[in-house]
Write a protein that holds these residues in place. Structure first.
Motif, mmCIF file in Angstrom:
data_model
loop_
_atom_site.group_PDB
_atom_site.id
_atom_site.type_symbol
_atom_site.label_atom_id
_atom_site.label_comp_id
_atom_site.label_asym_id
_atom_site.label_seq_id
_atom_site.Cartn_x
_atom_site.Cartn_y
_atom_site.Cartn_z
ATOM 1 N N GLU A 207 0.834 -1.208 0.000
ATOM 2 C CA GLU A 207 0.000 0.000 0.000
ATOM 3 C C GLU A 207 0.864 1.252 0.000
ATOM 4 O OE1 GLU A 207 -3.353 2.562 0.220
ATOM 5 O OE2 GLU A 207 -2.964 0.557 -0.568
ATOM 6 N N LEU A 208 1.988 1.225 0.726
ATOM 7 C CA LEU A 208 2.916 2.356 0.739
ATOM 8 C C LEU A 208 3.447 2.619 -0.664
ATOM 9 C CD1 LEU A 208 4.575 4.408 2.460
ATOM 10 C CD2 LEU A 208 6.301 2.601 2.707
ATOM 11 N N VAL A 209 3.795 1.560 -1.366
ATOM 12 C CA VAL A 209 4.294 1.688 -2.740
ATOM 13 C C VAL A 209 3.202 2.228 -3.655
ATOM 14 C CG1 VAL A 209 5.095 0.363 -4.744
ATOM 15 C CG2 VAL A 209 6.060 -0.090 -2.466
ATOM 16 N N ARG A 210 1.977 1.705 -3.505
ATOM 17 C CA ARG A 210 0.862 2.163 -4.346
ATOM 18 C C ARG A 210 0.617 3.653 -4.180
ATOM 19 N NH1 ARG A 210 -4.520 3.375 -4.341
ATOM 20 N NH2 ARG A 210 -4.653 3.277 -2.076
ATOM 21 N N ARG A 211 0.583 4.112 -2.924
ATOM 22 C CA ARG A 211 0.312 5.528 -2.675
ATOM 23 C C ARG A 211 1.416 6.414 -3.231
ATOM 24 N NH1 ARG A 211 -3.785 6.856 0.781
ATOM 25 N NH2 ARG A 211 -4.870 5.116 1.785
ATOM 26 N N ALA A 212 2.661 5.969 -3.103
ATOM 27 C CA ALA A 212 3.776 6.756 -3.634
ATOM 28 C C ALA A 212 3.693 6.856 -5.152
ATOM 29 C CB ALA A 212 5.104 6.136 -3.208
ATOM 30 N N LEU A 213 3.322 5.773 -5.811
ATOM 31 C CA LEU A 213 3.205 5.793 -7.271
ATOM 32 C C LEU A 213 2.045 6.678 -7.716
ATOM 33 C CD1 LEU A 213 3.854 2.024 -8.046
ATOM 34 C CD2 LEU A 213 5.335 3.934 -8.675
ATOM 35 N N MET A 214 0.913 6.612 -6.995
ATOM 36 C CA MET A 214 -0.238 7.439 -7.364
ATOM 37 C C MET A 214 0.039 8.924 -7.135
ATOM 38 S SD MET A 214 -3.605 5.262 -6.185
ATOM 39 C CE MET A 214 -4.686 6.443 -6.995
ATOM 40 N N ALA A 215 0.902 9.224 -6.166
ATOM 41 C CA ALA A 215 1.223 10.622 -5.872
ATOM 42 C C ALA A 215 2.274 11.188 -6.817
ATOM 43 C CB ALA A 215 1.705 10.758 -4.432
ATOM 44 N N ALA A 216 2.997 10.307 -7.505
ATOM 45 C CA ALA A 216 4.056 10.764 -8.411
ATOM 46 C C ALA A 216 3.456 11.437 -9.643
ATOM 47 C CB ALA A 216 4.930 9.589 -8.834
ATOM 48 N N GLU A 217 4.147 12.423 -10.180
ATOM 49 C CA GLU A 217 3.644 13.157 -11.338
ATOM 50 C C GLU A 217 3.948 12.449 -12.649
ATOM 51 O OE1 GLU A 217 4.967 17.159 -11.226
ATOM 52 O OE2 GLU A 217 3.921 17.642 -9.363
ATOM 53 N N GLY A 218 4.708 11.378 -12.585
ATOM 54 C CA GLY A 218 5.052 10.620 -13.779
ATOM 55 C C GLY A 218 5.777 9.354 -13.367
ATOM 56 N N PRO A 219 6.241 8.562 -14.318
ATOM 57 C CA PRO A 219 6.973 7.341 -13.990
ATOM 58 C C PRO A 219 8.219 7.640 -13.162
ATOM 59 C CG PRO A 219 6.346 7.363 -16.308
ATOM 60 C CD PRO A 219 6.061 8.734 -15.781
ATOM 61 N N ILE A 220 8.508 6.780 -12.197
ATOM 62 C CA ILE A 220 9.681 6.956 -11.341
ATOM 63 C C ILE A 220 10.485 5.662 -11.303
ATOM 64 C CG2 ILE A 220 8.593 8.730 -9.916
ATOM 65 C CD1 ILE A 220 8.065 6.623 -7.805
ATOM 66 N N SER A 221 11.726 5.786 -10.914
ATOM 67 C CA SER A 221 12.611 4.629 -10.825
ATOM 68 C C SER A 221 12.478 3.966 -9.457
ATOM 69 C CB SER A 221 14.058 5.059 -11.033
ATOM 70 O OG SER A 221 14.490 5.882 -9.947
ATOM 71 N N ALA A 222 13.038 2.779 -9.325
ATOM 72 C CA ALA A 222 13.026 2.088 -8.039
ATOM 73 C C ALA A 222 13.763 2.909 -6.981
ATOM 74 C CB ALA A 222 13.656 0.709 -8.183
#
Length: 225
Positions: free
Chosen positions: A161-176
């Motif tokens: 869930e922590l990963v999901r929220r971080a990805l949804m909050a990102a403005e675009g694709p991000i790296s690991a």
């Protein structure tokens, strides 16, 4: 607390759905209704933020209830919870302002995902102000959240869930590595969860090519879910 009206003609199903709602932190059942007439009356009488609305009711359809709510000036949010699967009904629900459509039968996890996304949407909208395009996209995509996949042994739902929220909050694709920096996870842990979510279709992988060396893997939450 978000006050929820549960509407279903089947008393047993209404009780089950109400029990599901009560298990989700931040939500409370304001009342239960088993007909369109009763649902409209309770919206008038009770403080209702959200209606979980069945389509097949004994006196009117759920869509008729939504229309009546809007005609009476009620902006109460609606999530359709119904066995009706035909595209015409789904499309009509969307056009009449239903925020989401959950097809029966569903699990507690399926309903909780919708309610958690709804709560996040309310928090975003309550902040007011102006929104950039990325924020607008997150608002419109908020209720597309789906239950987390069954996790293999050794994986934590909290971390997923922590990963999901971080990805949804990102403005675009991000790296690991960027994900690790934003969440406090190690790069190896971030990479492991990203690969898991990619395999289940929750995350989209893209490649960013530099001048030299291997392309960088970048990840984004899938807006199609």
């Amino acid at each position: 607390m978000i006050e929820v009206l549960v509407v279903d003609d089947d008393l047993r199903v209404a009780d089950v759905n109400a029990a599901y709602v009560e298990k989700v932190p931040g939500f409370r059942v304001a009342g239960r209704a088993h007909s369109a007439t009763e649902a409209l009356r309770l919206v008038e009488e009770l403080p209702v933020d959200l209606v979980l609305l069945d389509h097949y009711l004994p006196d009117e359809t759920g869509l008729a209830v939504v229309r009546s709510l809007r005609e009476r000036g009620h902006q109460t949010d609606v999530i359709m919870v119904t066995a009706a699967r035909d595209i015409a009904t789904v499309q009509a629900a969307m056009r009449h302002g239903a925020l989401q459509y959950l097809v029966k039968p569903f699990s507690y996890a399926g309903l909780r995902a919708k309610l958690d996304a709804y709560a996040m949407l309310r928090r975003t909208l309550d902040g007011g102000g102006e929104a950039e395009q990325a924020e607008v996209d997150r608002i419109f995509g908020a209720l597309s959240a789906t239950p987390a996949p069954e996790l293999p042994k050794g994986h934590s739902p909290t971390t997923a869930e922590l990963v999901r929220r971080a990805l949804m909050a990102a403005e675009g694709p991000i790296s690991a590595q960027e994900l690790a920096d934003r969440t406090g996870l190690s790069r190896q842990t971030a990479q492991r969860y990203l690969k898991l979510l990619e395999r289940t279709g929750r995350v989209r992988l893209s490649l960013k090519y530099g001048d030299t060396g291997r392309p960088e893997h970048r990840y984004a939450w899938s807006s199609t879910l």
